[in-house]
Design an enzyme around this catalytic site. Structure first.
Site, PDB file in Angstrom:
ATOM      1  N   HIS A  95      62.666  23.915  40.170  1.00  0.00           N
ATOM      2  CA  HIS A  95      63.793  22.610  40.303  1.00  0.00           C
ATOM      3  C   HIS A  95      63.806  21.915  39.226  1.00  0.00           C
ATOM      4  O   HIS A  95      64.894  21.438  38.625  1.00  0.00           O
ATOM      5  CB  HIS A  95      62.991  21.822  41.313  1.00  0.00           C
ATOM      6  CG  HIS A  95      63.276  22.135  42.807  1.00  0.00           C
ATOM      7  ND1 HIS A  95      64.463  22.540  43.275  1.00  0.00           N
ATOM      8  CD2 HIS A  95      62.090  22.169  43.685  1.00  0.00           C
ATOM      9  CE1 HIS A  95      64.125  22.740  44.655  1.00  0.00           C
ATOM     10  NE2 HIS A  95      62.704  22.664  44.940  1.00  0.00           N
ATOM     11  N   ASP A 126      66.411  40.934  35.421  1.00  0.00           N
ATOM     12  CA  ASP A 126      65.635  41.947  36.278  1.00  0.00           C
ATOM     13  C   ASP A 126      65.672  43.258  35.692  1.00  0.00           C
ATOM     14  O   ASP A 126      64.622  44.075  35.666  1.00  0.00           O
ATOM     15  CB  ASP A 126      66.503  42.007  37.742  1.00  0.00           C
ATOM     16  CG  ASP A 126      65.876  40.771  38.360  1.00  0.00           C
ATOM     17  OD1 ASP A 126      64.722  40.509  38.487  1.00  0.00           O
ATOM     18  OD2 ASP A 126      66.538  40.225  39.297  1.00  0.00           O
ATOM     19  N   GLU A 130      70.807  45.725  37.659  1.00  0.00           N
ATOM     20  CA  GLU A 130      69.759  45.246  37.391  1.00  0.00           C
ATOM     21  C   GLU A 130      68.475  46.062  37.770  1.00  0.00           C
ATOM     22  O   GLU A 130      67.540  45.780  37.548  1.00  0.00           O
ATOM     23  CB  GLU A 130      69.623  43.790  37.950  1.00  0.00           C
ATOM     24  CG  GLU A 130      70.120  43.627  39.602  1.00  0.00           C
ATOM     25  CD  GLU A 130      70.053  42.392  39.883  1.00  0.00           C
ATOM     26  OE1 GLU A 130      69.769  41.388  39.049  1.00  0.00           O
ATOM     27  OE2 GLU A 130      70.466  42.119  41.155  1.00  0.00           O
ATOM     28  N   CYS A 150      75.398  38.923  32.578  1.00  0.00           N
ATOM     29  CA  CYS A 150      75.287  37.462  33.078  1.00  0.00           C
ATOM     30  C   CYS A 150      73.592  37.153  33.126  1.00  0.00           C
ATOM     31  O   CYS A 150      73.106  35.975  33.439  1.00  0.00           O
ATOM     32  CB  CYS A 150      75.615  37.307  34.455  1.00  0.00           C
ATOM     33  SG  CYS A 150      74.829  38.501  35.760  1.00  0.00           S
TER      34      CYS A 150
END
Ligand code: PEP
Ligand code: MG
Length: 587
Positions: A193, A461, A437, A508
């Site tokens: 967060h 990943d 990934e 990305c």
């Protein structure tokens, strides 16, 4: 002691210099006592009042956060509001008071502790972070019971760099942003967060600094470098001066770089690159546009599921959220990734998904969507209805084989047909792409390329699974090497197969946002790079200053080297030669 340097993970760029404020995560002291029968009612009443007070505090925080950061971010408090009504939590506390004759403070600590330990053992990183919500709520209730102030941190009388072991969602949201120059935490990851909020607020932040809070004395001067991911405690005069100069030039350059917003990302020899943004909620779109994004290369739709744990988003909520992004970004393309989460994250919802402790390699992302068809179809209905409002591309995460992809495409076609027959407006043809990934998917890119409309490489990943290095584990962070020869070779073969099939490829993962690795991607001839909005101006500047042919030559040489370190040193040498004054300097 002077000049202690600690390295962590830079999660929000920029340099901050100022006095440190250490936020102590003081746990409210609690003692145990046994209640007499006649005290039980009184104790339950104390709990009721504390729950009510915590609820009011949370609503105030939520409202304040909403005003500063938008309603999307404010929803991080919904998890705690829900917990306050949860029979597993409050009900269990009541039971311990009523049946176990425990005093309320003790019962709160025991129940909160149990729940928090169970969540800490979950392998899924997103869900594990919900443990912070439980701890936060526990302390909030105990402070209410002790009659203490519920929301701390609201008023700071001078600018500070905030240090904490960890920042809970509510602490992050309470920050008086005009006074917080930056923040640093002992723990944390890019997906936490606090990292997300720091990026939205655009304040420098470094997390994962291990024991930094233990090294500080009150009001120590510190330097926080969010670009390099480091903190210098009590810097020497020379170091301080060096960073002051760096801060001035980097903020001047930032202003200059922001001035490149409307320039195209094209190399000196005319190679055009499309720079797009990675976003987490529709509120991030404004920042993407302000930083010059030419589209959204990755919208991580899982945040929609995590805002209100236990409550699944409805078709209407999906539709509204995606419509907003698509309309605002139109005519640019928006690649929306279907939910990329493991079983546990939606366990509390209304599905039959079983708890799967190995969700990272288990029932995750597309695998979960294909098993939980209704869940998948609800998202697809919202997504396809939104397609009428802009330029949508659907991205499927964690694909490992052709069959799986074809099955997903047939579900998309089925939902498309159903919506059209119900009279909904839906775009005729929507590109469906694959996130590469899983290493196996990279190896069979030629086969997947016959079916997919595009590929987007999820290097975060891909590297983690290719090198078998947990991307969130500090102990092996040194082995997480984006320039490892294995990574470069896999990219080379994957891109060759995609080119042969004429399948457009973008990247990305974080590799796209680092100037050094972005240079390599340019060498591969990649035409689209997607990254967090704040990284766009810098990468654009690098692109505008090089010749693609030079990066191709650098890459070719790098591919002959044996170790990640050799590649990195060579690439840095070349970068220095290309940008003797640093790559921030504009032409
Ligand atoms: C990736 O894996 O590179 C990626 C972009 O997805 P995420 O970071 O959300 O796993
Ligand atoms: Mg991924």
């Amino acid at each position: 002691m002077q000049g202690i340097v600690r390295h962590g993970i830079g999660v929000s760029p920029g340099i901050a210099i100022g006095p440190a404020l250490v936020l102590e995560r003081r746990r409210v002291p609690v003692s145990q006592s046994e209640l007499d029968q006649h005290q039980v009612t009184e104790e339950l009443e104390r709990l009721r009042v504390a729950v009510e007070r915590a609820g009011v505090d949370l609503e105030t925080l939520k409202q304040r956060t909403g005003e500063v950061l938008g309603t999307g971010v404010a929803q991080i408090f919904d998890a705690q509001v829900l917990l306050l009504k949860d029979s597993m939590f409050i009900g269990e506390i009541e039971k311990r008071i009523r049946e176990g004759h425990q005093n309320v403070e003790w019962a709160v600590r025991q129940v909160g502790g149990d729940l928090s330990r169970r969540v800490a053992n979950i392998s899924d990183v997103y869900l594990r972070e919900r443990g912070t919500d439980i701890d936060d709520l526990q302390e909030r209730l105990l402070r209410a019971l002790a009659g203490e102030e519920g929301n701390r941190l609201g008023h700071l009388d001078h600018p500070v760099i905030l240090f904490a072991h960890d920042l809970s969602p509510s602490e992050t949201a309470q920050l008086d942003v005009s006074r917080v120059l930056g923040f640093a935490t002992d723990v944390g990851s890019r997906t936490g967060h606090s990292a997300i909020v720091a990026r939205s607020l655009e304040i420098p932040a470094v997390v994962g600094l291990h024991d930094v809070t233990a090294m500080l004395n009150p009001n120590d001067t510190v330097v926080l470098d969010g670009d390099e991911g480091l903190v210098v405690v009590a810097p020497s005069e020379t170091v301080l001066k060096e960073y002051q100069n760096k801060q001035i030039s980097s903020s001047e350059h930032l202003v200059e770089l922001m001035g490149t917003r409307d320039l195209v990302a094209v190399t000196r020899d005319g190679f055009r690159v499309k720079l797009t943004a990675n976003i987490e909620t529709s509120e991030d779109v404004e920042s993407a546009l302000a930083h010059g994004a030419e589209g959204i290369g990755l919208y991580r739709s899982e945040f929609l599921y995590l805002r209100r744990p236990g409550v699944l988003p409805t078709e209407e909520e999906h539709f509204e959220e995606y419509r907003k992004v698509l309309e605002r970004m139109s005519p640019h393309s928006v690649s929306i990734r279907i939910l990329d989460i493991g079983g546990e994250k939606i366990l509390a919802g209304d599905t039959a998904v079983e708890n799967d402790p190995s969700a990272l390699l288990g029932l995750r992302a597309l695998r979960l969507a294909l098993r939980e068809r209704e869940l998948f179809k609800t998202q697809l209905r919202g997504l396809l209805r939104a397609s009428a409002h802009g330029n949508l591309r659907i991205m499927l995460p964690f694909v490992s084989g052709v069959e799986q992809f074809l099955e997903a495409k047939s579900v998309i076609a089925e939902v498309h047909e159903a919506l059209v027959s119900e009279g909904h407006a839906v775009a005729d043809s929507i590109p469906v792409g694959i996130m590469i990934e899983v290493p196996g998917a990279a190896v069979i890119a030629d086969l997947l390329g016959q079916e997919a409309d595009f590929f987007s490489i999820g290097s975060n990943d891909l590297i983690q699974y290719l090198l078998a290095v947990d991307r969130t584990n500090d102990a092996v962070a040194h082995l997480y090497e984006p320039l490892h020869p294995a990574v470069l070779r896999v990219l080379r073969s994957l891109l060759k197969m995609a080119q042969d099939q004429d399948v457009p490829v973008s990247m990305c993962g974080e590799m796209a946002s680092d100037p050094l690795t972005a240079m390599m991607l340019l060498g591969f001839g990649m035409e689209e790079l997607s990254m967090s909005a704040v990284a766009i101006p810098l990468v654009k500047n690098v692109i505008r200053k090089v010749k693609q042919a030079d990066t191709e030559w650098i890459l070719k040489r790098a591919l002959q080297l044996r170790t990640a370190r050799e590649v990195e040193e060579f690439a840095l040498e070349q970068q220095m030669a290309l940008f003797p004054e640093g790559f921030l300097v504009r032409d």
